[in-house]
Motif scaffolding. Structure first.
Motif, short mmCIF file in Angstrom:
data_model
loop_
_atom_site.label_atom_id
_atom_site.label_comp_id
_atom_site.label_asym_id
_atom_site.label_seq_id
_atom_site.Cartn_x
_atom_site.Cartn_y
_atom_site.Cartn_z
N UNK A 102 -95.13 -3.46 130.16
CA UNK A 102 -93.94 -3.73 130.98
C UNK A 102 -93.45 -5.13 130.63
N UNK A 103 -92.26 -5.19 130.07
CA UNK A 103 -91.68 -6.48 129.74
C UNK A 103 -91.05 -7.10 130.98
N UNK A 104 -91.09 -8.42 131.04
CA UNK A 104 -90.32 -9.17 132.03
C UNK A 104 -89.11 -9.71 131.29
N UNK A 105 -87.90 -9.29 131.69
CA UNK A 105 -86.72 -9.66 130.92
C UNK A 105 -85.54 -9.93 131.84
N UNK A 106 -84.56 -10.66 131.33
CA UNK A 106 -83.37 -10.99 132.11
C UNK A 106 -82.50 -9.75 132.30
N UNK A 109 -83.98 2.43 132.76
CA UNK A 109 -84.62 3.62 133.33
C UNK A 109 -86.14 3.53 133.31
N UNK A 110 -86.68 2.54 132.58
CA UNK A 110 -88.13 2.40 132.46
C UNK A 110 -88.68 1.53 133.59
N UNK A 111 -89.96 1.70 133.85
CA UNK A 111 -90.62 0.95 134.93
C UNK A 111 -91.05 -0.41 134.40
N UNK A 112 -90.07 -1.32 134.31
CA UNK A 112 -90.32 -2.67 133.84
C UNK A 112 -89.76 -3.66 134.84
N UNK A 113 -89.81 -4.94 134.51
CA UNK A 113 -89.44 -5.98 135.47
C UNK A 113 -88.23 -6.75 134.96
N UNK A 114 -87.07 -6.48 135.51
CA UNK A 114 -85.88 -7.24 135.13
C UNK A 114 -85.52 -8.19 136.26
N UNK A 115 -85.19 -9.41 135.90
CA UNK A 115 -85.01 -10.46 136.91
C UNK A 115 -83.65 -11.14 136.74
N UNK A 116 -83.20 -11.75 137.85
CA UNK A 116 -82.02 -12.58 137.84
C UNK A 116 -82.49 -14.03 137.75
N UNK A 117 -82.32 -14.63 136.58
CA UNK A 117 -82.87 -15.97 136.37
C UNK A 117 -82.13 -17.04 137.16
N UNK A 118 -80.98 -16.69 137.72
CA UNK A 118 -80.26 -17.64 138.56
C UNK A 118 -80.91 -17.78 139.93
N UNK A 119 -81.73 -16.79 140.29
CA UNK A 119 -82.42 -16.82 141.60
C UNK A 119 -83.92 -16.94 141.35
N UNK A 159 -91.01 -13.90 142.87
CA UNK A 159 -91.63 -13.03 143.86
C UNK A 159 -91.57 -11.57 143.40
N UNK A 160 -90.46 -11.20 142.77
CA UNK A 160 -90.32 -9.84 142.25
C UNK A 160 -91.31 -9.61 141.12
N UNK A 161 -91.49 -10.60 140.26
CA UNK A 161 -92.45 -10.48 139.16
C UNK A 161 -93.85 -10.27 139.70
N UNK A 162 -94.23 -11.01 140.74
CA UNK A 162 -95.57 -10.88 141.32
C UNK A 162 -95.76 -9.51 141.96
N UNK A 163 -94.79 -9.08 142.77
CA UNK A 163 -94.91 -7.80 143.46
C UNK A 163 -94.98 -6.63 142.47
N UNK A 164 -94.04 -6.60 141.53
CA UNK A 164 -94.03 -5.51 140.58
C UNK A 164 -95.17 -5.64 139.56
N UNK A 165 -95.48 -6.86 139.19
CA UNK A 165 -96.58 -7.07 138.26
C UNK A 165 -97.90 -6.58 138.81
N UNK A 166 -98.17 -6.87 140.07
CA UNK A 166 -99.41 -6.41 140.70
C UNK A 166 -99.48 -4.89 140.75
N UNK A 167 -98.34 -4.26 141.05
CA UNK A 167 -98.30 -2.79 141.10
C UNK A 167 -98.54 -2.19 139.72
N UNK A 168 -97.89 -2.74 138.71
CA UNK A 168 -98.02 -2.21 137.35
C UNK A 168 -99.44 -2.42 136.81
N UNK A 169 -100.00 -3.58 137.05
CA UNK A 169 -101.36 -3.86 136.57
C UNK A 169 -102.37 -2.92 137.21
N UNK A 170 -102.16 -2.58 138.48
CA UNK A 170 -103.09 -1.70 139.19
C UNK A 170 -103.14 -0.31 138.59
#
Length: 262
Positions: free
Chosen positions: A99-103, A118-128, A134-145
């Motif tokens: 799972x990539x973390x990407x803008x 459409x994939x289960x990855x982590x896209x973030x708004x770098x302005x926020x 927080x989104x990276x941590x929440x989704x990252x923990x779920x994906x790693x599990x």
């Protein structure tokens, strides 16, 4: 000849991505995330295969034995980022889904971005920044599990061959929050697929996988400095002509593991 081959490969990517991405978007509501991932990685695998025969680019991997073993063994991959090549190859090479973390701006790229969304990855708004992490941590923990490995490029963007970007601690902060080990990866993709270059060169790209670094109880900034030191020393060992040599000094932390052709 390299220019002609590069344009042909670019055309091949463009022609194949449209039907593949369209199919991915259409099938997304009806299949599991794992099956959709496998389908999309099929397109990436095709591009790696095409690059081998059209561009003459091959991969060599060092340190397979350093990857965690086990279906649900967690890992956070922190890789050097010189070109698009590693974003294609790492999902193909790794034994776990990534799972990539990407803008989020990448989601707006026609076809490719739509399929990526459409994939289960982590896209973030770098302005926020606060909400993004927080989104990276929440989704990252779920994906790693569930056995998906999270991959990040700590320099944030592609850097020229022989250069060092500013390493940011987002990946190590995630590792400390989740307790997952960090896997540093050095990549010499700039030799063959330079940053933002149309014309590619034949040759071998080396992926060097470092030993897992435990994150439990670590300070994120100190952990990132350790990751940065290993990656940059390994880059100088793998691609010495790209760096100015320092007389009398040899790169610390050099990886002496056996190589395996990929």
């Amino acid at each position: 000849m390299n220019a002609l081959r590069s344009w042909l490969h670019l055309l091949f990517m463009g022609v194949t991505v449209v039907p593949w991405a369209t199919a991915a978007v259409l099938m997304a509501p009806f299949v599991s995330s794992q099956r959709l991932y496998s389908f999309c990685i099929g397109w990436v695998r095709l591009q790696v295969w095409a690059a081998r025969w059209m561009l003459g680019i091959r991969n060599e991997v060092i340190g397979w034995e350093h990857l965690p073993v086990g279906k649900n063994a967690p890992a956070i991959l922190l890789a050097k980022h010189q070109s698009t090549w590693e974003t294609f190859c790492l999902p193909v090479l790794m034994p776990h889904p990534l799972a990539f973390v990407f803008k989020k701006e990448l989601l707006y790229i026609p076809f490719f971005g739509w399929a990526l969304g459409s994939l289960d990855m982590i896209h973030i708004d770098r302005a926020k920044r606060a909400q993004a992490f927080q989104k990276v941590v929440e989704q990252g923990r779920r994906l790693l599990a569930k056995g998906t490995w999270v991959i990040m490029f700590p320099e944030g963007t592609r850097v020229e061959r022989g250069q060092r970007g500013q390493y940011k601690s987002g990946g190590t902060r995630l590792a400390v929050q989740t307790g997952a080990p960090v896997i540093p990866i050095a990549v010499t993709s700039g030799r063959c697929w330079p940053r933002r270059a149309i014309v590619k060169r034949p040759g071998t790209v080396v992926f060097s996988i470092g030993r897992p670094i435990p994150s439990v109880g670590r300070d994120p900034d100190e952990l990132m400095r350790e990751v940065e030191a290993w990656i940059e020393a390994e880059m100088r060992r793998l691609d010495p002509e790209a760096y100015t040599p320092v007389a009398g000094n040899s790169p610390p932390g050099a990886n002496r593991d056996e190589r395996r052709a990929a």
